[in-house]
Design an enzyme around this catalytic site. Sequence first.
Site, PDB file in Angstrom:
ATOM      1  N   ASP A  11       0.862  -1.200   0.000  1.00 54.40           N
ATOM      2  CA  ASP A  11       0.000   0.000   0.000  1.00 54.40           C
ATOM      3  C   ASP A  11       0.893   1.243   0.000  1.00 54.40           C
ATOM      4  O   ASP A  11       0.854   2.061   0.925  1.00 54.40           O
ATOM      5  CB  ASP A  11      -0.949   0.007   1.201  1.00 54.40           C
ATOM      6  CG  ASP A  11      -0.217   0.046   2.542  1.00 54.40           C
ATOM      7  OD1 ASP A  11      -0.814   0.566   3.527  1.00 54.40           O
ATOM      8  OD2 ASP A  11       0.954  -0.403   2.619  1.00 54.40           O
ATOM      9  N   ASP A  16       6.849   1.229   1.829  1.00 52.90           N
ATOM     10  CA  ASP A  16       6.534   0.253   0.774  1.00 52.90           C
ATOM     11  C   ASP A  16       7.370   0.550  -0.477  1.00 52.90           C
ATOM     12  O   ASP A  16       7.877  -0.365  -1.136  1.00 52.90           O
ATOM     13  CB  ASP A  16       5.066   0.341   0.362  1.00 52.90           C
ATOM     14  CG  ASP A  16       4.086   0.234   1.495  1.00 52.90           C
ATOM     15  OD1 ASP A  16       4.035   1.153   2.342  1.00 52.90           O
ATOM     16  OD2 ASP A  16       3.379  -0.769   1.554  1.00 52.90           O
ATOM     17  N   VAL A 121       2.841  -6.156   2.904  1.00 57.88           N
ATOM     18  CA  VAL A 121       3.355  -5.062   3.735  1.00 57.88           C
ATOM     19  C   VAL A 121       2.297  -3.959   3.884  1.00 57.88           C
ATOM     20  O   VAL A 121       2.626  -2.786   4.105  1.00 57.88           O
ATOM     21  CB  VAL A 121       4.677  -4.502   3.187  1.00 57.88           C
ATOM     22  CG1 VAL A 121       5.792  -5.537   3.294  1.00 57.88           C
ATOM     23  CG2 VAL A 121       4.522  -4.048   1.732  1.00 57.88           C
ATOM     24  N   HIS A 237       9.633   0.259   8.097  1.00 56.37           N
ATOM     25  CA  HIS A 237       8.882  -0.953   8.407  1.00 56.37           C
ATOM     26  C   HIS A 237       8.976  -2.027   7.304  1.00 56.37           C
ATOM     27  O   HIS A 237       9.425  -3.136   7.540  1.00 56.37           O
ATOM     28  CB  HIS A 237       7.398  -0.615   8.601  1.00 56.37           C
ATOM     29  CG  HIS A 237       7.115   0.459   9.597  1.00 56.37           C
ATOM     30  ND1 HIS A 237       7.228   0.289  10.961  1.00 56.37           N
ATOM     31  CD2 HIS A 237       6.696   1.742   9.417  1.00 56.37           C
ATOM     32  CE1 HIS A 237       6.888   1.406  11.574  1.00 56.37           C
ATOM     33  NE2 HIS A 237       6.572   2.302  10.676  1.00 56.37           N
ATOM     34  N   ASP A 238       8.522  -1.696   6.105  1.00 57.77           N
ATOM     35  CA  ASP A 238       8.256  -2.717   5.092  1.00 57.77           C
ATOM     36  C   ASP A 238       9.488  -3.421   4.543  1.00 57.77           C
ATOM     37  O   ASP A 238       9.430  -4.646   4.292  1.00 57.77           O
ATOM     38  CB  ASP A 238       7.425  -2.120   3.948  1.00 57.77           C
ATOM     39  CG  ASP A 238       6.053  -1.682   4.440  1.00 57.77           C
ATOM     40  OD1 ASP A 238       5.406  -0.875   3.758  1.00 57.77           O
ATOM     41  OD2 ASP A 238       5.630  -2.145   5.520  1.00 57.77           O
TER      42      ASP A 238
HETATM   43  O1  RIB Z   1       2.425   0.343  10.678  1.00 60.49           O
HETATM   44  C1  RIB Z   1       3.338   0.420   9.621  1.00 60.49           C
HETATM   45  C2  RIB Z   1       2.750  -0.115   8.376  1.00 60.49           C
HETATM   46  O2  RIB Z   1       1.592   0.639   8.019  1.00 60.49           O
HETATM   47  C3  RIB Z   1       3.689  -0.006   7.159  1.00 60.49           C
HETATM   48  O3  RIB Z   1       3.435  -1.059   6.276  1.00 60.49           O
HETATM   49  C4  RIB Z   1       3.295   1.295   6.549  1.00 60.49           C
HETATM   50  O4  RIB Z   1       3.571   1.340   5.147  1.00 60.49           O
HETATM   51  C5  RIB Z   1       1.808   1.274   6.771  1.00 60.49           C
HETATM   52  O5  RIB Z   1       1.229   0.484   5.748  1.00 60.49           O
HETATM   53 CA    CA Z   2       2.869  -0.553   3.970  1.00 58.89          CA
END
Ligand code: RIB
Ligand code: CA
Length: 308
Positions: A11, A16, A121, A237-238
């Site tokens: 997303d 991402d 993700v 994060h991703d």
């Molecule tokens: O909480 C972090 C996640 O939420 C990540 O994947 C960020 O891109 C959002 O989608």
């Molecule tokens: Ca994401």
Amino acid sequence: MTGPKIILDCDPGHDDAVAILLAARHCEILAITTVSGNAPLHMTTANALLMCQIAGLDVPVHAGADRPLLVPAAHAPRAHGHSGLDGPPRPEVHRTVNGNDAVGCIIETIRTHDDVWLVPVGPLTNVALAMRQAPDIVERLAGISLMGGAIGPGNVTPTAEFNIWADPHAAQIVFASGAPLMRMAGLNLTHQLCVGPDVIASLRASGGTVPEFVAGLFDFYLAGYRERADLDAAPLHDPCAVLAVTLPALFEFGARHVEVETAGELTRGMTVADERPGTDADPNCEIAYRIDAGAAMELIVDAVCSYD
Ligand code: RIB
Ligand code: CA
């Protein structure tokens, strides 16, 4: 690119976007599928196409679910802007989607390829719909490596992380699917891998168009964390979910039984891990607890700088 065969369900989303660039250098991306999450579906899809275009990636992109299974659609403009990829000027995007049936693409790709990793993700809506429509695909998977959940505080609520909170019913379907191998990169892990001014400077120093674009993304992303959390670091994060497939040796995992709270007034979207010593709950997930952040960030910067 050779490497593990993956379907990246995303997303975009600043992190991402970096996961796409990293995965293209370390994996064979069979398909990118998009889902409503950080921004509405039409924006997350446009952002995935933008990243493929600027990186010169000839990867099929299929749009998927524009809303969660049951709860209302929710987005994350405070973190990613209303476009989902705010920050640098957006080039005109000429790439178009290869289809609007991400669920069908996921099913068909897994049925026609062996040893595929699903790497979600974003919210797990597409993955849950594919599992529900074609239960046979689960046992065919090499594994699922997802970014989502948390062992500890959430980011959308005190107990829930965005991807799981945004579609808790889908997440519970995925965690209960019996997938042969599931790896979870939750907030407890991803907050160990943060972008700061030094990484942004090193991207800019490389002089490439793509590194400069990503540096612009990170400028926006980091500014949001400075404003909201008074932090000079923004978690990536991703990309963690990609590295958990390509370089698991960078991580420390713990096998746990994890379920998703779907109905709690205060705990909707919480990933409930059974960490009781001697529990008889069968593990369904390898939770990532530690990452070699230095090595991981070096791989990410190298991957981004490898695009001109
Ligand atoms: O909480 C972090 C996640 O939420 C990540 O994947 C960020 O891109 C959002 O989608
Ligand atoms: Ca994401």
